[in-house]
Structure formats: structure tokens, C-alpha cells
Enzyme design. Structure first.
Site, PDB file in Angstrom:
ATOM      1  CB  SER A 195     -30.721  29.047  32.464  1.00 33.72           C
ATOM      2  OG  SER A 195     -30.111  27.798  32.658  1.00 33.72           O
ATOM      3  CE  LYS A 247     -26.835  28.509  30.336  1.00 26.52           C
ATOM      4  NZ  LYS A 247     -27.714  27.954  31.349  1.00 26.52           N
ATOM      5  CB  SER A 258     -30.555  27.003  28.277  1.00 25.63           C
ATOM      6  OG  SER A 258     -30.312  27.619  29.523  1.00 25.63           O
ATOM      7  CE  LYS A 315     -31.015  31.084  28.545  1.00 24.74           C
ATOM      8  NZ  LYS A 315     -31.967  30.045  29.030  1.00 24.74           N
TER       9      LYS A 315
END
Length: 460
Positions: free
Chosen positions: A75, A78, A133, A246
Site C-alpha cells: 500500500s 498509494k 488505506s 504510509k
């Protein structure tokens, strides 16, 4: 093939040792770990399989562990989805959840449990993307920006290449498992560096929790907390200098994390990949402290008077820095500053020199040779196709050279081995022949001794 003698085995071992000294294709050659660099501060071992720390201001690398190893980002993907959304939309735009987005809102995938036709603002979607997320939100934002997921992925890859990523290929906006969805720790750090130039992005990643109010399809509000434990003040992994980041996780990728921290007027970016536990938060803190405590930003001055910034171990001067690859920019050129010929530690910006009317300007993003190391740009303009060809040749040069050297070494070792084996067999064959000759001579001597004895018996 006969078993080699101890002497032959010793010769082969010595040969391999000599070759390894002459052609050191060692771990240090590809710089998997900065601890191998001469006069570079040592960093304690970390649990993750790949990591990098760079200075956001200079672009200099201060720590590297397999930074160019191609891995799954999960993720952390992202962050680029977020950046492109910020660049392509307005925060007040309406986003309506469609069937394609709902198709990934399944158990086991991080999602917001959306309803078909449910409406949000882009701002709400970005908070759900970065804090929750949400994979379904990532899909809908991709469609919002580019019309389709595939078109958005093309946009992602083009943007990554423009940033300077050389080993990144994204096939979706979320980071869900795909064997062709890959990048490296260093490329993610470059993307994070670009993201930090956007103030709204900084605000998003620094937010600890966010509440989405009731929508046209859902009566209850939704509240989400940030998965990045480094910014949670009440948590055990809290690190005050961290300004956001993140997290990511899939079974194939393991744990991934990209974060930034500010301290004493400096901003560092760290990325870890292929982690297996929340130890990555501990290691991330250690990496940041390693960078803040052991390095300083200094000014590099080229012979032509151009100045650039670089990050070096505290107290070290710039005498070991050389100028590397040059990339054309709208304002002139950007030249990489290299430590000991091995690793980028900063950048030098040079203005475009005066030109005659007959001279064509370089295209933005074009890379040229800087073998003279004087901080200027040499060369002429190239078409887009020529630029891509040049970049591809540069990208392929190192692995091709390594493969060529490896092939040559393999041929040398095989040839030497065959020659040694042949010589060993000839030596053994000669030894066997000499032994047989000795036996024949011994047999002839014995017959000669027996002849008088036989004659004496006849005379009796």
C-alpha cells in the site's frame, strides 16, 4: 571425469581467488549496504530486507541496504496515487463509488464498505486512502483522474519516470498483489521526496484520525485512524520528529513503510521493505536518528563556480566528491554528486550557458555525459524517442556490463579448469606409463637371471 587431486583442487582455489581479486564482483560493487563504504558511519543491523534513507533537500543517500532490489510495495503505492489525485482534481470535487471500486471491497482487502452510488468529496477520499488505506477508494480515484485504472497506471508510471525512478512499474493504484507491480526502496524514496513538495500531501500524512460524515447512502459517520504508529503520540512507537508516512502489507510483499522526519532544520526520508513485524517502526526510528546524528549538509562548489548541496558524514569535506550524470531541467541542468564514485550524496544545479541562435536547447529531462566534471551541459537537443533510447541504454549499461564480466570470468574459470584437468590427466598417464615401463624392465631382468639356472639343470 577423474576426481581432482589435492594439488589440482588447490590450483583451482588459488585461480578463483586471483580472479576474485582482479574482478571484485562483490556485494560492495553494487552497494547493497553503506556500511561497506570507506569512512562511512556504520549503522546497526535492521530486520527488513531492503531500506534506504535520503536527505529530502539534497537528494543525498545516507543509508542503503539493497536499495535497488525490485520488490512489491504493497500500500505504499498509494503515496503516488495521492499525489496524482492532488495534481489532477480539486478537493471539493465529488467522487461517486462505482462497480469497479466495489469489486475490490471484499474481506481481506482494506476498504470502507461502500455502497454503489455513494458520494464523497476528493478530500474525504484522500483521507480514507491515506489513513484507512482503502483499496476501493484508490480504484475510484484512479477512474476519477484518468477515466480508467489502466490509463491511471500509465500516468503513474510516466510520473515515476519523470521523478527519476528507474525500477518502478505499477499495474494498479492500490498496491494489491500483482507480480508485475514492483518498485524499489530507492524509487519509493524519490516518489516520497516529490510528494513532500505538496503541502496538502504533508497535511494528509500528518493526520492521526479523520471522520467522514454521513453520506447519501450511509447514515453513520466513519472514523479512521492512521496506521503509521510513528505519529501516534500515545503509542509505543511514537517518534516526535516524524511528520508522516504510509504503511503497507501483503503476504507477498511483507511489511513496507515510507516516512519522513524533520529535525534541526533537516528533512530525512526513509523507506523499508520486506519487513516481517512492527520492528519496522523501531528500525525506522533508528534509521532517522542515524541520519540526523551522523550527517550534515554541506555546500559543494564546482570549478566553474556553480554550487550544489550534498549530505556527508559530519566533519568530512567535499574532496571525495565527483560529478556524475547530468539531467536537463527547465532552469538548466541537475548534476549528481557522487561519493567515492559509488553513491549519490547530492545535486548540483547549473544554469543554461549562453547560446548562439544556431544552438538548440536541451529538452527537459535529457541526460548527458559530464566526463569533464565542470558543471556544464554538453550536447545537442534530442527527440523524445532518442531521449528514451539514451535513458534505456544508461539503465541497461550496468547490468549488461556485470553480466558480460561474469560470462568472461565463467569462461576463464572453465577454460583454466579444463586445462588443469587435462594437465593432471597427462601427468597421471605419464606416471602410469613410467610405472609400466619399470615393470617391464623388472620382468626382463628376472628372465635374464633365470636363464643360467635353466642351463645348469640341463647339464646334470
Amino acid at each position: 571425469m577423474k576426481i581432482l587431486s589435492k594439488r589440482t583442487a588447490a590450483c583451482l582455489t588459488a585461480l578463483c581467488l586471483v580472479i576474485s581479486l582482479l574482478f571484485p564482483l562483490t556485494a560492495e560493487a553494487s552497494d547493497p549496504l553503506t556500511n561497506h563504504l570507506e569512512d562511512w558511519p556504520a549503522m546497526a543491523d535492521i530486520e527488513e530486507g531492503s531500506a534506504v534513507v535520503i536527505d529530502a533537500d539534497t537528494g543525498g543517500i545516507v543509508y542503503s541496504l539493497n536499495r535497488d532490489e525490485v520488490l512489491y510495495p504493497a500500500s505504499v503505492t498509494k503515496i503516488l496515487t495521492c499525489l496524482l489525485t492532488l495534481e489532477k482534481t480539486a478537493m471539493t470535487d465529488t467522487v461517486v463509488m462505482g462497480e469497479e471500486a466495489l469489486s475490490v471491497a471484499v474481506a481481506g482487502n482494506s476498504n470502507i464498505s461502500p455502497v454503489l452510488g455513494e458520494s464523497f468529496t476528493v478530500e474525504q477520499c484522500l483521507y480514507m486512502l491515506m489513513l484507512k488505506s482503502a483499496n476501493d477508494v484508490a480504484v475510484q480515484l484512479a477512474i476519477q483522474c484518468a477515466g480508467s485504472v489502466s490509463a491511471f497506471c500509465t500516468m503513474m508510471n510516466e510520473r515515476a519516470a519523470a521523478i527519476g525512478c528507474r525500477n518502478t512499474h505499477f499495474t494498479n493504484p492500490s498496491g494489491l498483489p500483482d507480480e508485475n507491480h514492483t518498485t524499489t526502496a530507492y524509487d519509493l524514496a524519490l516518489i516520497m521526496r516529490e510528494c513532500l513538495k505538496n503541502d496538502t500531501f504533508r497535511s494528509l500524512i500528518a493526520t492521526t484520525s479523520y471522520t467522514v460524515p454521513a453520506t447519501n447512502k450511509t447514515a453513520e459517520a466513519r472514523t479512521y485512524e492512521n496506521h503509521n504508529r510513528l505519529i501516534m503520540p500515545t503509542g509505543e512507537y511514537y517518534y516526535a520528529p516524524c511528520i508522516g508516512g504510509k504503511t503497507g502489507y501483503t503476504e507477498a510483499a511483507g511489511r513496507t513503510l515510507a516516512a519522513a522526519a524533520q529535525k534541526d532544520g533537516r528533512t530525512l526520508i526513509a523507506v523499508t521493505m520486506a519487513g516481517s513485524s512492527r520492528q519496522d517502526f523501531v528500525d525506522m526510528t533508528a534509521l532517522f536518528e542515524y541520519g540526523f546524528q551522523n550527517f550534515s549538509n554541506v555546500i559543494y562548489r564546482a570549478e566553474n563556480g556553480a554550487e550544489g548541496n550534498c549530505t556527508l558524514p559530519s566533519g568530512m569535506d567535499t574532496s571525495r566528491i565527483t560529478e556524475g550524470e547530468t539531467t536537463a531541467t527547465p532552469d538548466g541542468s541537475r548534476i549528481e554528486l557522487i561519493y567515492d564514485g559509488k553513491m549519490k550524496v547530492g545535486e548540483l544545479t547549473a544554469a543554461v550557458p549562453a547560446q548562439s541562435d544556431a544552438e538548440a536547447p536541451l529538452n527537459t529531462g535529457e541526460t548527458v555525459d559530464n566526463s569533464e566534471g565542470d558543471g556544464t551541459i554538453a550536447g545537442t537537443a534530442a527527440s523524445d524517442g532518442e531521449q528514451k533510447a539514451v535513458k534505456e541504454k544508461r539503465r541497461m549499461r550496468t547490468p549488461v556490463l556485470i553480466a558480460l564480466i561474469a560470462a568472461i570470468l565463467a569462461i576463464v574459470v572453465m577454460t583454466a579448469t579444463l586445462l588443469i584437468i587435462h594437465a593432471e590427466n597427462r601427468r597421471r598417464e605419464e606416471k602410469r606409463r613410467r610405472a609400466e615401463a619399470r615393470k617391464r624392465r623388472a620382468a626382463g631382468t628376472e628372465r635374464h637371471r633365470r636363464r643360467p639356472e635353466a642351463g645348469a639343470e640341463d647339464e646334470q
